[in-house]
Design a protein around this motif. Sequence first.
Motif, short mmCIF file in Angstrom:
data_model
loop_
_atom_site.label_atom_id
_atom_site.label_comp_id
_atom_site.label_asym_id
_atom_site.label_seq_id
_atom_site.Cartn_x
_atom_site.Cartn_y
_atom_site.Cartn_z
N SER A 202 0.84 -1.19 0.00
CA SER A 202 0.00 0.00 0.00
C SER A 202 0.88 1.24 0.00
O SER A 202 1.77 1.38 0.83
CB SER A 202 -0.92 0.02 1.22
OG SER A 202 -1.62 1.26 1.29
N THR A 203 0.62 2.14 -0.92
CA THR A 203 1.37 3.38 -1.01
C THR A 203 0.62 4.56 -0.40
O THR A 203 1.02 5.70 -0.58
CB THR A 203 1.70 3.70 -2.48
OG1 THR A 203 0.49 3.67 -3.24
CG2 THR A 203 2.67 2.68 -3.05
N GLY A 204 -0.45 4.28 0.32
CA GLY A 204 -1.17 5.35 1.00
C GLY A 204 -2.62 5.00 1.24
O GLY A 204 -3.19 4.13 0.58
N GLY A 205 -3.23 5.68 2.20
CA GLY A 205 -4.63 5.43 2.53
C GLY A 205 -4.87 4.04 3.06
O GLY A 205 -5.95 3.49 2.90
N PHE A 206 -3.86 3.46 3.74
CA PHE A 206 -3.99 2.08 4.18
C PHE A 206 -4.83 1.96 5.44
O PHE A 206 -5.15 2.95 6.12
CB PHE A 206 -2.62 1.42 4.36
CG PHE A 206 -1.61 2.24 5.09
CD1 PHE A 206 -1.49 2.19 6.46
CD2 PHE A 206 -0.75 3.07 4.38
CE1 PHE A 206 -0.54 2.95 7.12
CE2 PHE A 206 0.21 3.82 5.02
CZ PHE A 206 0.32 3.77 6.41
#
Length: 735
Positions: A202-206
């Motif tokens: 995940s590169t964000g908003g996990f």
Amino acid sequence: MRCLGLFLLLSLARPALGQTVVTGAVTDGDGAPVAFATVLVAGTSDGAATASDGRFAFRTTASGRRIVEARFVGYEPARARVRLGADTVRVDLVLREQLVDLGAAVVSADAFVAGAEVEGLSPLDVVTTPGAGADLFQAIRSFPGVSEAEEGAGLFVRGGDVAETAVVLDGATLLQPYQFESPQGGARSAVSPWLVRGTRFSTGGFSARYGDALSGVLALDSQDEPAAGAQTLDVGLAGASLGADVPLGRGGLRLAGTQTFTDALFWVNGRADEFESAPEATTGSLLASVPMGVAGRLKAVALGNTDRFGLRLDDPSFAGVFESDARNGLALVEWTDLRAGWAVAATASHAGRSSEQRFGALRLRPGAARTALRTTAERTVAHRTLLHLGAEAERREASYRGEVPAGDVADPEAAVTTFAETTRGARLGAWAEVETQATRRLVVIAGLRADHHDALGATVLDPRVSALIALDDETRLRVAAGRYSQAPDLGTVSLDQATNPDGPGLDVQRATHLIAGVLHEGGRVTLRAEAYAKTYRDLVVTRSGDVFGSVGEGHARGVDLFARLGAIETDRWSGWVSYSYLDASRTGVRRDGLDARLGEGTPTFAVRHSLNAVGKWRATSRLTTAARFRLGGGRSVTPIVGAVPAPVGDLFYPVDGPLGSETLPAYTRLDVTLTYSVPLGRRGSLVLYAASDNVLDRANAIGYRYAPDYTSRTLDASPFRRSVYAGATVILTAR
């Protein structure tokens, strides 16, 4: 064995007078078992959750003609009419997907390889990606959201430092996931791709399930027990490895070991004189897994790594040999089961790392340890609604020992000052997350996470929410927003307390993520586009042992694009193309002779443009070739615009210009691989492989080399020029 276990379970649970045992299985439309589905007799509380193989068994006092119903998030309820009253009644139920499959949507939100059964890169994806060298992190760097402008394995995610991405194995955080540690993370991953069953990057908003990470999460699931015996031997120019899968009744073992020796590789490629002592590493892993009961499993994993190298440095301020020896390891025990309708899991782990860096009279011996316990529980609590609860506790320790010379660092005879510091702290975390199918086209995931850091005396609350909207059967929109936090390293906390005893102390670092994207999956094609905006505050700013405090701010904004065609396992042609655009800025330190001051600028690890193209071709059933092309916009650097003479000696102290105000030339690299498989009877195969990295022999710039008085400079090129590699793997399997 599963049939025997179910038979014993039913034998011990012989129904009393007037009771019926209801048994059966729940599958999806493709015939695959559905685990953790809820099965109930309509109008009663009698029921059970399905096991990992989709089967269930429960007792009921209901009688006559009744409805037995199965439910699971993302599927239409399945119902069957049965007549109760006999000792045993069997009913099989088939769940049909709703328009939005929550399970697939959750994975797609965090993984670049989307789909209900795919959780990211497969081991075969990793070992067939050119330039990755069968390294998990190197292969992940070919996906969008990761800066690409140097050869290291560090995961610099969307403008974040490498320390801002957590690497988690079976719920346990790896304290040091890299070999040959450096400010860029390291040269290679410390985790073998063959130990890993699935990845979620995940590169964000996990999810709120993951804490103490500002930018990204790489969650790894280890393999289960082997179904059959197998042995693997690999020998190449840079090392050798052994592996074995050993079934033991219901359970089994997986063992692996690798010895890296790079002398031959550097000699073949004419680079034997670059290292005072060539990099060497020894790694080992052991996995033991045993199924328990109908749906449970007990698993133990141990990883260990040692690495060492010696590198000659030539800097205006010092010259000599820098040597490093490092050790790190992880041991964990994971238990999973199904209890009273809850899918439960618990992981106990201990991780440690230590190293020694030597340069002249300077000796640094940093170390760290972490002991943790993590528990989770998940179940369907209402129609189309899944509840996930969890808690974790960590005990951390950071030590810093060594000798610092009073005079010239490079003088091995210089007088030294010895120091030894140890800092301990704990983190307690808890979270709750709800996933609900609000409508046939909308999935909403809302969570709240709380973390307490006793070393900082701080408690933070991080709310997070995301939504997936189905436009049609193949296209989904995703939006996400959330707050994320991460404590500074304990060693930095200790240093701040020692040097600034009357200061305000350090705070928890914080980031806010806003994300919007679209995902399209149609046949063999996957397309994805995502835009994001990330803001930082309370970042801890340090330089050369000085702690400036929690005074840092910053932002990262950008767009990630991704296209994938086919899969290497099933298609003759496959590959992917990824592109990332990044605009980032954060607080840093500008040197001003003997002084330093804060400034704002592009960090050196933030690359504005990153392009990766990977293509794989199965020419025949035995021959596979692949190529990978990388293009990076060039790293940002802070130029040195002047110098101040030292009070004594011939040294000069640099004066920096604006932070990140210059950009190095573009980074370009083309890698190719070739593999050929030879059958060895019915029980094995021989795989021959050859690779050439940086085929174009590009002298990629990594920085500037300055004159001793900083009055002139030249580009400093990467030592990773064109190189060749070859080896062979023997695989033997039991039939």
